[in-house]
Design a protein around this motif. Structure first.
Motif, PDB file in Angstrom:
ATOM      1  N   SER A 309       0.828  -1.203   0.000  1.00 34.61           N
ATOM      2  CA  SER A 309       0.000   0.000   0.000  1.00 34.61           C
ATOM      3  C   SER A 309       0.864   1.257   0.000  1.00 34.61           C
ATOM      4  CB  SER A 309      -0.902   0.014   1.238  1.00 34.61           C
ATOM      5  OG  SER A 309      -1.734  -1.134   1.259  1.00 34.61           O
ATOM      6  N   ILE A 310       0.495   2.207  -0.819  1.00 31.15           N
ATOM      7  CA  ILE A 310       1.268   3.445  -0.929  1.00 31.15           C
ATOM      8  C   ILE A 310       1.191   4.244   0.367  1.00 31.15           C
ATOM      9  CG2 ILE A 310       1.307   5.710  -2.074  1.00 31.15           C
ATOM     10  CD1 ILE A 310       0.657   4.292  -4.674  1.00 31.15           C
ATOM     11  N   MET A 311       2.341   4.737   0.797  1.00 30.27           N
ATOM     12  CA  MET A 311       2.440   5.533   2.018  1.00 30.27           C
ATOM     13  C   MET A 311       2.205   7.016   1.718  1.00 30.27           C
ATOM     14  SD  MET A 311       5.803   3.752   3.738  1.00 30.27           S
ATOM     15  CE  MET A 311       5.923   5.018   5.003  1.00 30.27           C
ATOM     16  N   GLN A 312       1.839   7.749   2.744  1.00 28.90           N
ATOM     17  CA  GLN A 312       1.652   9.196   2.613  1.00 28.90           C
ATOM     18  C   GLN A 312       2.927   9.868   2.119  1.00 28.90           C
ATOM     19  OE1 GLN A 312      -1.455  10.740   3.436  1.00 28.90           O
ATOM     20  NE2 GLN A 312      -0.528  12.427   2.281  1.00 28.90           N
ATOM     21  N   ASP A 313       4.067   9.303   2.481  1.00 25.58           N
ATOM     22  CA  ASP A 313       5.356   9.861   2.091  1.00 25.58           C
ATOM     23  C   ASP A 313       5.460   9.980   0.573  1.00 25.58           C
ATOM     24  OD1 ASP A 313       8.029  10.606   1.839  1.00 25.58           O
ATOM     25  OD2 ASP A 313       8.655   9.392   3.535  1.00 25.58           O
ATOM     26  N   LEU A 314       5.062   8.939  -0.150  1.00 28.87           N
ATOM     27  CA  LEU A 314       5.114   8.983  -1.609  1.00 28.87           C
ATOM     28  C   LEU A 314       4.071   9.945  -2.163  1.00 28.87           C
ATOM     29  CD1 LEU A 314       6.163   8.030  -4.337  1.00 28.87           C
ATOM     30  CD2 LEU A 314       4.630   6.052  -4.177  1.00 28.87           C
ATOM     31  N   VAL A 315       2.879   9.940  -1.581  1.00 33.01           N
ATOM     32  CA  VAL A 315       1.831  10.870  -2.017  1.00 33.01           C
ATOM     33  C   VAL A 315       2.333  12.306  -1.913  1.00 33.01           C
ATOM     34  CG1 VAL A 315      -0.506  11.726  -1.561  1.00 33.01           C
ATOM     35  CG2 VAL A 315      -0.004   9.273  -1.348  1.00 33.01           C
ATOM     36  N   THR A 331      -7.038   6.544  -4.602  1.00 33.41           N
ATOM     37  CA  THR A 331      -7.420   6.772  -3.203  1.00 33.41           C
ATOM     38  C   THR A 331      -8.734   6.078  -2.916  1.00 33.41           C
ATOM     39  OG1 THR A 331      -6.384   8.960  -3.290  1.00 33.41           O
ATOM     40  CG2 THR A 331      -7.845   8.512  -1.431  1.00 33.41           C
ATOM     41  N   TYR A 332      -8.751   5.318  -1.825  1.00 34.67           N
ATOM     42  CA  TYR A 332      -9.995   4.713  -1.342  1.00 34.67           C
ATOM     43  C   TYR A 332     -10.271   5.280   0.045  1.00 34.67           C
ATOM     44  CZ  TYR A 332     -13.450   1.326   0.191  1.00 34.67           C
ATOM     45  OH  TYR A 332     -14.606   0.731   0.666  1.00 34.67           O
ATOM     46  N   THR A 333     -11.438   5.872   0.223  1.00 35.81           N
ATOM     47  CA  THR A 333     -11.764   6.579   1.463  1.00 35.81           C
ATOM     48  C   THR A 333     -12.857   5.852   2.226  1.00 35.81           C
ATOM     49  OG1 THR A 333     -11.189   8.687   0.420  1.00 35.81           O
ATOM     50  CG2 THR A 333     -12.508   8.784   2.437  1.00 35.81           C
ATOM     51  N   THR A 334     -12.638   5.671   3.515  1.00 34.97           N
ATOM     52  CA  THR A 334     -13.654   5.074   4.376  1.00 34.97           C
ATOM     53  C   THR A 334     -13.933   6.005   5.548  1.00 34.97           C
ATOM     54  OG1 THR A 334     -12.041   3.910   5.768  1.00 34.97           O
ATOM     55  CG2 THR A 334     -12.856   2.746   3.824  1.00 34.97           C
ATOM     56  N   THR A 335     -15.148   5.917   6.067  1.00 35.76           N
ATOM     57  CA  THR A 335     -15.517   6.671   7.259  1.00 35.76           C
ATOM     58  C   THR A 335     -16.145   5.711   8.262  1.00 35.76           C
ATOM     59  OG1 THR A 335     -15.920   8.678   5.981  1.00 35.76           O
ATOM     60  CG2 THR A 335     -16.862   8.586   8.183  1.00 35.76           C
ATOM     61  N   VAL A 336     -15.484   5.558   9.385  1.00 33.15           N
ATOM     62  CA  VAL A 336     -15.943   4.669  10.450  1.00 33.15           C
ATOM     63  C   VAL A 336     -16.014   5.474  11.741  1.00 33.15           C
ATOM     64  CG1 VAL A 336     -15.495   2.567  11.754  1.00 33.15           C
ATOM     65  CG2 VAL A 336     -14.902   2.673   9.323  1.00 33.15           C
ATOM     66  N   ASN A 337     -17.188   5.485  12.369  1.00 30.31           N
ATOM     67  CA  ASN A 337     -17.387   6.262  13.602  1.00 30.31           C
ATOM     68  C   ASN A 337     -16.962   7.723  13.418  1.00 30.31           C
ATOM     69  OD1 ASN A 337     -18.316   3.957  14.979  1.00 30.31           O
ATOM     70  ND2 ASN A 337     -16.219   3.375  15.537  1.00 30.31           N
ATOM     71  N   LYS A 338     -17.357   8.260  12.278  1.00 33.64           N
ATOM     72  CA  LYS A 338     -17.098   9.655  11.924  1.00 33.64           C
ATOM     73  C   LYS A 338     -15.620   9.978  11.710  1.00 33.64           C
ATOM     74  CE  LYS A 338     -21.230  11.423  14.271  1.00 33.64           C
ATOM     75  NZ  LYS A 338     -21.761  12.411  15.238  1.00 33.64           N
ATOM     76  N   THR A 340     -12.625   9.642   9.106  1.00 35.06           N
ATOM     77  CA  THR A 340     -12.364   9.390   7.688  1.00 35.06           C
ATOM     78  C   THR A 340     -10.898   9.015   7.479  1.00 35.06           C
ATOM     79  OG1 THR A 340     -14.094  10.938   7.008  1.00 35.06           O
ATOM     80  CG2 THR A 340     -12.403  10.395   5.374  1.00 35.06           C
ATOM     81  N   THR A 341     -10.679   7.937   6.738  1.00 37.12           N
ATOM     82  CA  THR A 341      -9.326   7.451   6.468  1.00 37.12           C
ATOM     83  C   THR A 341      -9.143   7.274   4.975  1.00 37.12           C
ATOM     84  OG1 THR A 341      -9.321   6.247   8.578  1.00 37.12           O
ATOM     85  CG2 THR A 341      -7.630   5.652   6.964  1.00 37.12           C
ATOM     86  N   ASN A 342      -8.018   7.771   4.475  1.00 34.50           N
ATOM     87  CA  ASN A 342      -7.660   7.575   3.070  1.00 34.50           C
ATOM     88  C   ASN A 342      -6.658   6.433   2.948  1.00 34.50           C
ATOM     89  OD1 ASN A 342      -9.224   9.723   2.030  1.00 34.50           O
ATOM     90  ND2 ASN A 342      -7.616  11.196   2.537  1.00 34.50           N
ATOM     91  N   TYR A 343      -6.953   5.491   2.073  1.00 33.98           N
ATOM     92  CA  TYR A 343      -6.021   4.414   1.741  1.00 33.98           C
ATOM     93  C   TYR A 343      -5.542   4.637   0.308  1.00 33.98           C
ATOM     94  CZ  TYR A 343      -7.920   2.105   5.869  1.00 33.98           C
ATOM     95  OH  TYR A 343      -8.314   1.804   7.154  1.00 33.98           O
ATOM     96  N   TYR A 344      -4.232   4.606   0.111  1.00 39.89           N
ATOM     97  CA  TYR A 344      -3.668   4.861  -1.210  1.00 39.89           C
ATOM     98  C   TYR A 344      -3.170   3.557  -1.824  1.00 39.89           C
ATOM     99  CZ  TYR A 344      -3.690   9.629   0.614  1.00 39.89           C
ATOM    100  OH  TYR A 344      -4.070  10.824   1.167  1.00 39.89           O
ATOM    101  N   TYR A 345      -3.344   3.442  -3.113  1.00 41.93           N
ATOM    102  CA  TYR A 345      -2.902   2.227  -3.801  1.00 41.93           C
ATOM    103  C   TYR A 345      -2.372   2.588  -5.183  1.00 41.93           C
ATOM    104  CZ  TYR A 345      -7.407   2.587  -6.238  1.00 41.93           C
ATOM    105  OH  TYR A 345      -8.479   3.035  -6.980  1.00 41.93           O
ATOM    106  N   THR A 346      -1.539   1.713  -5.732  1.00 43.33           N
ATOM    107  CA  THR A 346      -0.982   1.948  -7.051  1.00 43.33           C
ATOM    108  C   THR A 346      -1.991   1.583  -8.131  1.00 43.33           C
ATOM    109  OG1 THR A 346       0.785   1.384  -8.610  1.00 43.33           O
ATOM    110  CG2 THR A 346       0.121  -0.339  -7.056  1.00 43.33           C
ATOM    111  N   LYS A 347      -2.066   2.418  -9.154  1.00 46.35           N
ATOM    112  CA  LYS A 347      -2.959   2.178 -10.289  1.00 46.35           C
ATOM    113  C   LYS A 347      -2.202   1.600 -11.485  1.00 46.35           C
ATOM    114  CE  LYS A 347      -5.793   5.642 -11.132  1.00 46.35           C
ATOM    115  NZ  LYS A 347      -6.222   7.057 -11.312  1.00 46.35           N
ATOM    116  N   LYS A 348      -0.918   1.311 -11.302  1.00 41.03           N
ATOM    117  CA  LYS A 348      -0.123   0.808 -12.421  1.00 41.03           C
ATOM    118  C   LYS A 348      -0.430  -0.640 -12.772  1.00 41.03           C
ATOM    119  CE  LYS A 348       3.821   3.959 -12.111  1.00 41.03           C
ATOM    120  NZ  LYS A 348       5.287   4.085 -11.950  1.00 41.03           N
TER     121      LYS A 348
END
Length: 493
Positions: A309-315, A331-338, A340-348
């Motif tokens: 999974s891509i780290m914030q450092d690369l972003v 970017t895949y975004t989820t919201t749990v108990n208000k 919000t978390t961004n998960y980054y992934y490679t599209k290559k």
């Protein structure tokens, strides 16, 4: 080439002879070694089976750990957002010798090497044209060199086996060769391959090693060893772009490099081929690399694993105006108990899998942008930044589509500033393609860069800050199983 790999993998390679005291039954799914090396067709199948081991080395859904775990996850580009199977240990520099991924990768390398050694030993006795025989031997020397090049960067000195092993006692006679000796063999194999491999192949054979691929890999080996003069001279043979003998060039559109409908394009010098469809030859990278939190939202078949999974450092490393960011990072975004978390992934490695871990994405081992940036690195080390800057700007102009974002002489006035500019450009251009950790090792920047990354992002997240130190964090442990089996092997510090 995809078709031939599929054929080879559907046939198990093994010896089928039995003692006379038992009922003699021949397994119809196996090819005896006698038949395998009887003629040119059998030798071709053996060579194809050697290529097939690259899928285990670079990543396979049914077997094989994958090079990404050794080249991306330890770096500041990505991490493994999973706690099982020891993957997260590679991100935190806590890999123990009993980690199963070490054993799997070690065995994959030596399986490839063993098949190559058998072919090199037996090919001279096969009745066929000398030109074709030499080509087959050159192909497997390329594969053997590639395996050893990866292994020596992961573990340092490793057992150097260049002959066919006949029995267990022979196998246990090998201790660890010196790093210098391993590199000498790698250089020899790539040089031998370069002298006999063709410039190109017919469409059905695309994916086999060419002499251009041998030149590119040999240049990378010289660069890794710090032999900048030899590196520059070898890579110069692949220049100028577009008008070289192989037709290598940068594609006008960065995204087109990674399209499954544009495989083995003019920018790709060597890649590991995959074919989806339930044959056991599909690539797992799409499912492996997208967030496991995404379920079937991103991948309609198989879901995600979050292994790489891509780290914030690369972003954060990408300028907002760099078009490669949108091509490379999803970017895949989820919201749990208000929250919000961004998960980054490679599209290559985007594809529609036929089944879980069964996609068409090839793994690009080396492409032309890498060659240009390596040439710039060697030129800078020899003569400073004056001429090196043009090769970096060539990459940037393709990315941005203009000259507005060129590096200026003022930005790269010194050799040191040019080094950092090349390091950064390699990180952005080649992100998530399995180069970052080896780049940091080669330039002696791993400790500085990783400690800065850990400090910045772990402090931000309130976590305990990890720090790495030389020399023990720069090499991975020799697998415990191998040391237990072979007392001649010694462990890394």
């Amino acid at each position: 080439m995809k078709k031939y790999i599929l054929t080879a993998l559907l046939l198990s390679l093994g010896v089928t002879a039995c003692k006379k005291s038992y009922i003699e039954l021949q397994d119809p799914t196996k090819i005896s070694t006698t038949d395998l090396y009887a003629d040119a067709n059998g030798l071709n199948l053996a060579v194809t089976a050697a290529y097939g081991t690259l899928q285990d080395i670079y990543g396979k859904g049914t077997s094989g750990t994958g090079m990404y775990l050794f080249t991306d996850v330890p770096s500041d580009n990505s991490n493994a957002l999973v706690s099982g199977a020891g993957l997260g240990d590679f991100d935190l520099f806590t890999v123990a010798p009993e980690n199963i991924n070490l054993t799997t990768q070690w065995q994959s390398f030596y399986r490839c090497i063993a098949r190559c050694n058998a072919i090199i030993a037996r090919a001279p006795a096969v009745n066929m044209t000398a030109t074709l025989r030499d080509r087959y031997i050159g192909e497997v020397k390329f594969l053997r060199a590639l395996s050893y090049f990866n292994a020596v960067q992961i573990w340092g000195g490793v057992p150097l086996v260049t002959t066919e092993i006949a029995n267990i006692d022979d196998a246990l006679s090998y201790g660890r060769a010196s790093v210098a000796d391993v590199y000498a063999q790698i250089e020899k194999d790539f040089t031998d391959a370069e002298s006999v491999l063709p410039v190109t192949y017919a469409t059905t054979d695309l994916g086999r090693a060419t002499n251009g691929a041998a030149k590119a890999m040999l240049g990378k080996v010289y660069l890794t060893e710090g032999n900048f003069t030899k590196c520059k001279a070898k890579l110069a043979e692949l220049l100028p772009k577009g008008s070289n003998a192989w037709g290598y060039d940068l594609l006008p559109n960065y995204a087109d490099i990674f399209s499954t409908t544009n495989e083995m394009n003019k920018e790709i010098i060597f890649a590991v081929r995959y074919t989806k469809g339930g044959y056991g030859t599909g690539s797992p990278f799409f499912n492996w690399f997208i967030p496991n939190q995404s379920g079937s939202t991103i991948a309609t078949v198989g879901g995600g694993s979050g292994f790489n999974s891509i780290m914030q450092d690369l972003v954060d490393a990408f300028p907002a105006t760099d078009p490669r960011k949108a091509v490379s990072i999803g970017t895949y975004t989820t919201t749990v108990n208000k929250v919000t978390t961004n998960y980054y992934y490679t599209k290559k490695y985007t594809d529609v899998p036929a089944n879980a871990n069964d996609s068409n994405n090839d793994w690009i081992v080396i492409r032309y942008a890498d060659v240009e940036l390596m040439y710039a690195e060697a030129e800078n080390e020899i003569n400073g930044p004056a001429n090196a800057i043009s090769y970096v700007n060539d990459i940037r102009r393709r990315a941005y589509g203009n000259t507005t974002n060129d590096l200026t002489p003022a930005q790269t006035a010194t050799q040191a500033s040019m080094r950092l500019a090349i390091e950064n450009e390699r990180r952005l251009e080649l992100n998530m393609e399995g180069h970052r950790w080896f780049d940091l090792l080669r330039t002696n920047r791993a400790i500085t860069v990783m400690n800065a990354s850990f400090t910045k992002y772990q402090t931000k997240n309130g976590a305990n800050v990890i720090q790495i130190s030389a020399p023990h964090n720069l090499l991975f442990p020799i697998p415990l199983r191998e040391i237990q089996i072979n007392p001649k092997l010694t462990q890394n510090p």
